[in-house]
Design an enzyme around this catalytic site. Structure first.
Site, short mmCIF file in Angstrom:
data_model
loop_
_atom_site.label_atom_id
_atom_site.label_comp_id
_atom_site.label_asym_id
_atom_site.label_seq_id
_atom_site.Cartn_x
_atom_site.Cartn_y
_atom_site.Cartn_z
N ARG A 221 38.65 13.77 -18.15
CA ARG A 221 39.25 13.03 -17.02
C ARG A 221 39.28 11.53 -17.31
O ARG A 221 38.82 11.08 -18.37
CB ARG A 221 38.46 13.29 -15.74
N GLY A 222 39.82 10.78 -16.35
CA GLY A 222 39.75 9.32 -16.38
C GLY A 222 40.34 8.71 -17.64
O GLY A 222 41.39 9.13 -18.15
N ASN A 292 34.24 7.73 -26.07
CA ASN A 292 34.61 7.29 -24.72
C ASN A 292 33.61 7.75 -23.66
O ASN A 292 33.44 7.05 -22.66
CB ASN A 292 36.01 7.84 -24.39
N ASN A 303 14.08 -1.34 -8.93
CA ASN A 303 14.07 0.05 -8.47
C ASN A 303 14.43 1.05 -9.57
O ASN A 303 14.68 2.22 -9.31
CB ASN A 303 15.08 0.23 -7.31
N TYR A 360 23.25 -0.08 -17.87
CA TYR A 360 24.63 0.06 -18.34
C TYR A 360 25.01 -1.11 -19.26
O TYR A 360 25.59 -0.92 -20.34
CB TYR A 360 25.54 0.11 -17.12
N THR A 399 40.43 3.75 -11.62
CA THR A 399 40.02 5.13 -11.94
C THR A 399 39.35 5.74 -10.71
O THR A 399 39.16 5.06 -9.71
CB THR A 399 38.99 5.16 -13.10
P1 NAD Z 1 34.55 9.06 -15.96
O1 NAD Z 1 33.20 9.24 -15.34
O2 NAD Z 1 35.75 9.28 -15.11
O3 NAD Z 1 34.67 10.02 -17.25
C1 NAD Z 1 33.64 10.11 -18.22
C2 NAD Z 1 33.74 11.46 -18.91
O4 NAD Z 1 32.65 11.54 -19.85
C3 NAD Z 1 33.57 12.64 -17.95
O5 NAD Z 1 34.57 13.62 -18.18
C4 NAD Z 1 32.18 13.16 -18.26
O6 NAD Z 1 32.02 14.56 -18.04
C5 NAD Z 1 32.04 12.81 -19.74
N1 NAD Z 1 30.64 12.75 -20.16
C6 NAD Z 1 29.62 12.13 -19.50
N2 NAD Z 1 28.46 12.38 -20.14
C7 NAD Z 1 28.75 13.16 -21.22
C8 NAD Z 1 27.97 13.75 -22.24
N3 NAD Z 1 26.64 13.60 -22.28
N4 NAD Z 1 28.59 14.51 -23.18
C9 NAD Z 1 29.93 14.68 -23.14
N5 NAD Z 1 30.73 14.15 -22.19
C10 NAD Z 1 30.13 13.41 -21.23
O7 NAD Z 1 34.54 7.60 -16.61
P2 NAD Z 1 35.77 6.60 -16.93
O8 NAD Z 1 35.90 5.65 -15.80
O9 NAD Z 1 36.96 7.35 -17.39
O10 NAD Z 1 35.14 5.77 -18.15
C11 NAD Z 1 35.30 6.14 -19.51
C12 NAD Z 1 34.58 5.13 -20.38
O11 NAD Z 1 35.07 3.81 -20.10
C13 NAD Z 1 33.07 5.07 -20.15
O12 NAD Z 1 32.41 4.84 -21.38
C14 NAD Z 1 32.92 3.88 -19.22
O13 NAD Z 1 31.64 3.32 -19.30
C15 NAD Z 1 33.99 2.96 -19.76
N6 NAD Z 1 34.45 1.94 -18.79
C16 NAD Z 1 35.10 2.28 -17.63
C17 NAD Z 1 35.54 1.29 -16.74
C18 NAD Z 1 36.30 1.60 -15.47
O14 NAD Z 1 36.73 0.68 -14.77
N7 NAD Z 1 36.51 2.86 -15.12
C19 NAD Z 1 35.28 -0.05 -17.03
C20 NAD Z 1 34.59 -0.37 -18.20
C21 NAD Z 1 34.19 0.64 -19.08
#
Ligand code: NAD
Length: 458
Positions: A221-222, A292, A303, A360, A399
């Site tokens: 996803r995402g 990713n 906390n 994070y 997202t």
């Molecule tokens: P999301 O939570 O929508 O998707 C993350 C995906 O990673 C999920 O499908 C989840 O099942 C998978 N995942 C989590 N733990 C896992 C594991 N142990 N093994 C395999 N898969 C695993 O997140 P997103 O918003 O799409 O973010 C994707 C990346 O981008 C992440 O690394 C996040 O930190 C980074 N990011 C996102 C944003 C934002 O605005 N959304 C901003 C900065 C960075």
């Protein structure tokens, strides 16, 4: 589940005639609808003006002509520009910045919607002479400020050449094309370092990843799903990895891309070996890895418990370090390509910090440290082939995660960048697709922000 909008309601509103008038009268932000990439699209809408007197200007003009663009070396009163390339590669003292910069200023009002300004200069650390380094850092400062001044979805970014790297090097040409294109819609105020002649330009710019096998973790996803779709569009065969609990969604994503799925928790001790085995068995090779998958477990440090701290570090950075060791050890031994390309997701939280995100931010700053050190292992002097590794640090991206933020916080967060809007998952995906392509082979160990020049950690 909250759905991520394509264009936020406010941006849609102020792009209607009445909304436009109202926002203007009240002095409210007027975010533009950004031009985004579509296959077959013209690279630049309008003429491209090339400024500066050094080698880079001649080389840039030659490359742009080769791409069929309408190139100008001098501005004419009736001209309107889709892009301006300002070359400072010969600057030896801050006084040398004057002529090119003032010419750039004189055409600023002639830039079209979603236009591009690209400055080209040499790495400040490449010279130990104070005046030279001052001039080079000066270009960085003026580029960042100009990015803040851009309007109507236009952006300003820089390409930082190594001391002996020509603009005609594949990596520099690749960076120029990415920054000119609509693929860099949400990249502004940023710099792409090109430090070597490594890399290669694609035969077909529409399919730069043809024949490559790419692993994308967290692909269910995402942003991960957008990365998988974008790499597939560019010609790669996708191996989507996600936890078993997301198996159904993962199957949906990879089936639509004719790829394969691997249900795997990336924190498993044998995750790297299982990915390699899957690629060997199903595809016979591995060219690209996109780390990713990531999680947040926010709490103020007072906390914070061990479970929250440890799980974020384990998923977001420890797993990547362990997997990379396996991939690097196998580089050039049959399955893993000699020129393995790795890209990892950082975050602007890892640059600026964020209350409630010590875990994070530690993990995401860790990603940036990891790519800079791993690049040395993968470079010409390293032990693991001639590949590359880089990070992308997204800012506010629309997202499911950000759609769940309280409305007021979300609205403020969206506007806190020079483009005054949130990015889309595809904006992050485009940056990743560029960085894992051979056209970015001259860039390694870098972190590219995709944040619309977010004010956080600027
Ligand atoms: P999301 O939570 O929508 O998707 C993350 C995906 O990673 C999920 O499908 C989840 O099942 C998978 N995942 C989590 N733990 C896992 C594991 N142990 N093994 C395999 N898969 C695993 O997140 P997103 O918003 O799409 O973010 C994707 C990346 O981008 C992440 O690394 C996040 O930190 C980074 N990011 C996102 C944003 C934002 O605005 N959304 C901003 C900065 C960075």
């Amino acid at each position: 589940m909250a759905k991520a909008p394509q264009t936020d309601t406010y941006t849609a509103l102020v792009n209607q005639p009445l909304g436009q008038k109202l926002a203007g009268a009240l002095g409210l932000p007027r975010p533009a609808v950004l031009r985004r990439y579509e296959p077959g699209q013209t690279l630049v809408e309008g003429s491209v003006l090339v400024l500066g007197g050094g080698h880079a200007a001649d080389e840039a003009a030659a490359v742009l002509l080769d791409w069929g663009l309408d190139v100008r070396r001098q501005s004419a009163p009736a001209d309107r520009y889709g892009a301006v390339i300002a070359c400072y590669d010969d600057a030896g003292t801050p006084a040398d910045l004057s002529a090119t910069t003032l010419q750039l200023g004189a055409v600023q009002r002639k830039l079209g919607p979603s236009a591009r300004v690209i400055t080209i200069y040499r790495d400040p650390l490449g010279s130990d002479r104070p005046a030279v380094r001052a001039a080079r850092r000066g270009v960085e400062g003026l580029t960042r400020s100009l990015a803040h001044e851009m309007r109507r979805g236009a952006t300003a970014n820089g390409i930082v050449l190594g001391e002996h790297t020509a603009l005609s090097a594949p990596g520099a040409t690749g960076a120029l094309r990415f920054l000119l294109s609509a693929k860099s819609a949400f990249v502004s105020g940023q710099f792409i370092p090109v430090s070597s002649e490594a890399g290669a330009l694609p035969r077909d710019w529409e399919k730069p990843l043809a024949g490559k096998v790419a692993v994308v973790t967290g692909a269910a996803r995402g942003i991960g799903a957008a990365i998988a779709a974008t790499l597939h569009r560019d010609g790669a065969t996708i191996v989507g990895v996600d936890v078993p609990a997301a198996g159904e969604a993962l199957a949906g994503v990879v089936n639509s891309l004719a790829g394969t799925a691997l249900q795997l928790d990336i924190t498993a001790a044998d995750a790297g070996e299982r990915i390699l085995a899957h690629c060997a068995e199903r595809h016979g090779r591995l060219d690209i890895v996109v780390h990713n998958a990531g999680i947040t477990r926010d709490k103020k440090l007072a906390n914070m418990d061990a479970a929250r701290w440890d799980s974020v570090l384990a998923v977001n950075i420890e797993s990547q370090l362990a997997m990379n060791q396996v991939f690097l050890a196998a580089t050039g031994q049959g399955v893993v390509a000699d020129e393995l390309r790795i890209s990892s997701l950082a975050s602007t939280s890892g640059i600026a910090g964020n209350a409630g995100q010590t875990n994070y931010a530690a993990s995401k700053a860790g990603v940036m440290g990891m790519v800079s050190a791993t690049a040395e292992l993968m470079g010409p002097a390293g032990t693991a082939g001639g590949g590359s590794i880089n990070a992308v640090a997204p800012g506010f991206i629309e997202t499911e995660m950000t759609a769940r933020m309280p409305m007021a916080t979300r609205e403020v967060a969206r506007r806190l960048n020079s483009l005054q809007q949130g990015g889309r998952p595809v904006d992050v995906a485009e940056a990743i697709a560029y960085l894992v392509s051979d056209a970015a082979g001259g860039t390694s160990g870098a972190t590219l922000r995709v944040c619309g020049q977010g004010m956080m950690g600027a």
